[in-house]
Design an enzyme around this catalytic site. Structure first.
Site, PDB file in Angstrom:
ATOM      1  CB  SER A  55      -0.669   0.217   1.349  1.00 41.13           C
ATOM      2  OG  SER A  55      -0.381   0.112   2.356  1.00 41.13           O
ATOM      3  NE  ARG A  78     -11.997  -6.585 -17.150  1.00 45.05           N
ATOM      4  CZ  ARG A  78     -12.340  -7.415 -17.983  1.00 45.05           C
ATOM      5  NH1 ARG A  78     -12.681  -8.175 -18.938  1.00 45.05           N
ATOM      6  NH2 ARG A  78     -12.741  -8.628 -16.532  1.00 45.05           N
ATOM      7  CG  HIS A  79      -5.044  -3.292 -15.865  1.00 49.11           C
ATOM      8  ND1 HIS A  79      -4.835  -4.124 -15.081  1.00 49.11           N
ATOM      9  CD2 HIS A  79      -5.346  -3.902 -16.938  1.00 49.11           C
ATOM     10  CE1 HIS A  79      -4.627  -5.320 -15.683  1.00 49.11           C
ATOM     11  NE2 HIS A  79      -4.993  -4.853 -17.203  1.00 49.11           N
ATOM     12  NE  ARG A  80     -12.019  -4.987 -11.772  1.00 49.66           N
ATOM     13  CZ  ARG A  80     -11.993  -6.254 -10.846  1.00 49.66           C
ATOM     14  NH1 ARG A  80     -12.985  -6.162 -11.110  1.00 49.66           N
ATOM     15  NH2 ARG A  80     -11.225  -6.885 -10.972  1.00 49.66           N
ATOM     16  CB  SER A  88     -16.002  11.105 -26.843  1.00 49.15           C
ATOM     17  OG  SER A  88     -17.215  10.306 -26.999  1.00 49.15           O
ATOM     18  NE  ARG A  90     -23.096   9.568 -26.940  1.00 45.90           N
ATOM     19  CZ  ARG A  90     -23.700  10.211 -26.332  1.00 45.90           C
ATOM     20  NH1 ARG A  90     -23.032  10.859 -25.607  1.00 45.90           N
ATOM     21  NH2 ARG A  90     -24.517  11.156 -26.666  1.00 45.90           N
ATOM     22  CG  ASN A 159      -1.350   3.881  -6.916  1.00 38.93           C
ATOM     23  OD1 ASN A 159      -1.340   2.653  -6.908  1.00 38.93           O
ATOM     24  ND2 ASN A 159      -2.663   3.444  -6.279  1.00 38.93           N
ATOM     25  NE  ARG A 170      -3.468  -6.104 -19.341  1.00 33.40           N
ATOM     26  CZ  ARG A 170      -4.960  -7.372 -19.842  1.00 33.40           C
ATOM     27  NH1 ARG A 170      -4.417  -7.919 -21.031  1.00 33.40           N
ATOM     28  NH2 ARG A 170      -5.541  -6.659 -18.985  1.00 33.40           N
TER      29      ARG A 170
HETATM   30  C1  LIG Z   1      -3.182 -12.491 -20.275  1.00 37.38           C
HETATM   31  C2  LIG Z   1      -4.623 -12.097 -20.220  1.00 37.38           C
HETATM   32  C3  LIG Z   1      -5.629 -12.897 -20.555  1.00 37.38           C
HETATM   33  C4  LIG Z   1      -6.943 -11.941 -20.657  1.00 37.38           C
HETATM   34  N1  LIG Z   1      -7.705 -12.689 -20.582  1.00 37.38           N
HETATM   35  C5  LIG Z   1      -9.585 -12.345 -20.079  1.00 37.38           C
HETATM   36  C6  LIG Z   1     -10.248 -12.854 -21.333  1.00 37.38           C
HETATM   37  O1  LIG Z   1     -10.531 -13.931 -22.307  1.00 37.38           O
HETATM   38  N2  LIG Z   1     -12.077 -11.766 -20.368  1.00 37.38           N
HETATM   39  C7  LIG Z   1     -11.743 -11.317 -19.662  1.00 37.38           C
HETATM   40  O2  LIG Z   1     -12.746 -10.951 -19.717  1.00 37.38           O
HETATM   41  N3  LIG Z   1     -10.606 -11.587 -19.468  1.00 37.38           N
HETATM   42  C8  LIG Z   1      -9.203 -11.165 -19.463  1.00 37.38           C
HETATM   43  N4  LIG Z   1      -8.666 -10.670 -18.955  1.00 37.38           N
HETATM   44  C9  LIG Z   1      -8.469  -9.993 -18.033  1.00 37.38           C
HETATM   45  C10 LIG Z   1      -8.701 -10.344 -16.769  1.00 37.38           C
HETATM   46  O3  LIG Z   1      -9.704 -10.894 -16.212  1.00 37.38           O
HETATM   47  C11 LIG Z   1      -8.738  -8.463 -15.436  1.00 37.38           C
HETATM   48  O4  LIG Z   1     -10.179  -8.098 -15.845  1.00 37.38           O
HETATM   49  C12 LIG Z   1      -8.087  -7.385 -15.644  1.00 37.38           C
HETATM   50  O5  LIG Z   1      -6.702  -8.440 -15.663  1.00 37.38           O
HETATM   51  C13 LIG Z   1      -7.290  -6.899 -14.752  1.00 37.38           C
HETATM   52  O6  LIG Z   1      -6.618  -7.536 -13.730  1.00 37.38           O
HETATM   53  P1  LIG Z   1      -7.608  -7.042 -12.758  1.00 37.38           P
HETATM   54  O7  LIG Z   1      -8.803  -7.901 -11.776  1.00 37.38           O
HETATM   55  O8  LIG Z   1      -6.699  -7.728 -11.351  1.00 37.38           O
HETATM   56  O9  LIG Z   1      -6.830  -5.489 -12.088  1.00 37.38           O
HETATM   57  P2  LIG Z   1      -7.881  -4.607 -11.757  1.00 37.38           P
HETATM   58  O10 LIG Z   1      -9.239  -4.439 -11.669  1.00 37.38           O
HETATM   59  O11 LIG Z   1      -6.524  -3.009 -11.684  1.00 37.38           O
HETATM   60  O12 LIG Z   1      -8.024  -5.142  -9.568  1.00 37.38           O
HETATM   61  C14 LIG Z   1      -6.580  -4.676  -9.239  1.00 37.38           C
HETATM   62  C15 LIG Z   1      -7.117  -5.672  -7.983  1.00 37.38           C
HETATM   63  O13 LIG Z   1      -7.024  -4.908  -7.225  1.00 37.38           O
HETATM   64  C16 LIG Z   1      -8.448  -5.959  -6.724  1.00 37.38           C
HETATM   65  N5  LIG Z   1     -10.001  -6.019  -6.550  1.00 37.38           N
HETATM   66  C17 LIG Z   1     -10.532  -5.086  -7.986  1.00 37.38           C
HETATM   67  N6  LIG Z   1     -11.708  -5.739  -8.439  1.00 37.38           N
HETATM   68  C18 LIG Z   1     -12.149  -6.057  -7.015  1.00 37.38           C
HETATM   69  C19 LIG Z   1     -12.930  -6.813  -6.580  1.00 37.38           C
HETATM   70  N7  LIG Z   1     -14.208  -6.577  -7.230  1.00 37.38           N
HETATM   71  N8  LIG Z   1     -13.476  -7.524  -5.862  1.00 37.38           N
HETATM   72  C20 LIG Z   1     -12.039  -8.054  -4.906  1.00 37.38           C
HETATM   73  N9  LIG Z   1     -11.225  -7.452  -5.576  1.00 37.38           N
HETATM   74  C21 LIG Z   1     -11.196  -7.155  -6.712  1.00 37.38           C
HETATM   75  C22 LIG Z   1      -7.576  -7.438  -6.736  1.00 37.38           C
HETATM   76  O14 LIG Z   1      -7.284  -7.607  -5.928  1.00 37.38           O
HETATM   77  C23 LIG Z   1      -6.774  -6.739  -8.250  1.00 37.38           C
HETATM   78  O15 LIG Z   1      -6.263  -7.881  -8.849  1.00 37.38           O
HETATM   79  C24 LIG Z   1      -7.555 -10.987 -19.432  1.00 37.38           C
HETATM   80  C25 LIG Z   1      -6.039 -10.774 -18.800  1.00 37.38           C
HETATM   81  C26 LIG Z   1      -4.500 -10.910 -19.057  1.00 37.38           C
HETATM   82  C27 LIG Z   1      -3.089 -10.443 -18.514  1.00 37.38           C
END
Ligand SMILES: Cc1cc2nc3c(=O)[nH]c(=O)nc-3n(C[C@H](O)[C@H](O)[C@H](O)COP(=O)(O)OP(=O)(O)OC[C@H]3O[C@@H](n4cnc5c(N)ncnc54)[C@H](O)[C@@H]3O)c2cc1C
Length: 208
Positions: A55, A78-80, A88, A90, A159, A170
């Site tokens: 952290s 996807r990295h939330r 955009s 739009r 961060n 990645r």
């Molecule tokens: C090689 C590869 C292939 C992939 N293929 C696919 C695919 O086919 N289909 C698909 O849908 N996605 C795919 N993904 C995306 C993958 O499932 C993740 O969405 C993406 O890598 C982001 O990772 P993350 O959720 O750990 O990251 P972040 O969203 O950045 O989250 C970071 C960390 O925060 C914690 N966290 C975040 N949100 C929550 C929550 N709601 N609950 C609990 N803990 C949380 C977790 O510890 C998480 O690891 C792929 C990713 C990779 C690297």
């Protein structure tokens, strides 16, 4: 139609990012008196790389501009924990002069053999996009025929914890080639602009 390569531009980072992270960590132990030359790296290696006290790295932030395509956009966002501002489709009409009255597409990394087929598909998509605009469709409707390769610009802030996880996932060999290439460009942009290499070397070279 314009074909370009993906690119990354460094925008900003927390000044003295290594020291700011060190300060956060030392506040936990009230060991600020130990701050000196090179202590930021030493402490980081110990508490983050060895003990996963992750952290503390959240005190440092980095912003990049990423020029990529819509397929990569779906993967990156996807990295939330990052904050994103995305070009955009739009509000941007590629029929306007400021976009050169054309669409811009990103050539997929490693595309060689299929290039003429891909190029022809991009031209057709552009043709249909402009036909829809001429029919009076708004860009938000015409965009439905734009391809995954359409250029998009993303301002992306995260961060150091976000960046470490992003780069680790990645840059891995099983990630898609385009996203691996983009992650390499991101890492280079970060390091070339004065952010200390030790913040990322373990995730970039996991064997180290
Ligand atoms: C090689 C590869 C292939 C992939 N293929 C696919 C695919 O086919 N289909 C698909 O849908 N996605 C795919 N993904 C995306 C993958 O499932 C993740 O969405 C993406 O890598 C982001 O990772 P993350 O959720 O750990 O990251 P972040 O969203 O950045 O989250 C970071 C960390 O925060 C914690 N966290 C975040 N949100 C929550 C929550 N709601 N609950 C609990 N803990 C949380 C977790 O510890 C998480 O690891 C792929 C990713 C990779 C690297």
């Amino acid at each position: 139609m314009k074909i370009i390569e993906p690119s990354v531009e460094f925008i900003a980072a927390t000044p003295n990012i290594g020291q700011v992270i060190e300060l956060g960590a030392r506040n936990c132990y009230k060991s600020e008196d130990k701050i000196g030359e090179g202590t930021d790296e030493k402490l980081f290696n110990q508490i983050v790389k060895q003990h996963h006290h992750d952290s503390v790295v959240e005190h440092g932030s980095i912003t990049l501009r990423v020029v990529t395509d819509r397929a990569m956009l779906a993967q990156i966002t996807r990295h939330r924990h990052f904050s994103f501002s995305v070009e955009s489709q739009r509000y941007c009409s590629y029929a306007k002069n400021k976009f050169g009255s054309q669409i811009t597409v990103i050539k997929p990394h490693g595309l060689t053999k299929g290039f003429p087929v891909w190029q022809s598909a991009m031209r057709q998509a552009e043709h249909h996009y402009f036909a829809m605009i001429e029919e009076g469709c708004k860009p938000e409707v015409a965009r439905s025929v734009l391809p995954n390769s359409t250029k998009t610009e993303i301002i992306m802030t995260g961060n150091v914890r976000c960046w470490r996880q992003f780069l680790s996932l990645r840059l891995a060999g099983h990630a898609q080639k385009d996203v691996q290439h983009l992650a390499r460009l991101m890492h280079e942009a970060i390091i070339d602009n004065g952010v200390p290499e030790y913040l990322f070397d373990d995730v970039v070279n996991p064997a180290k």
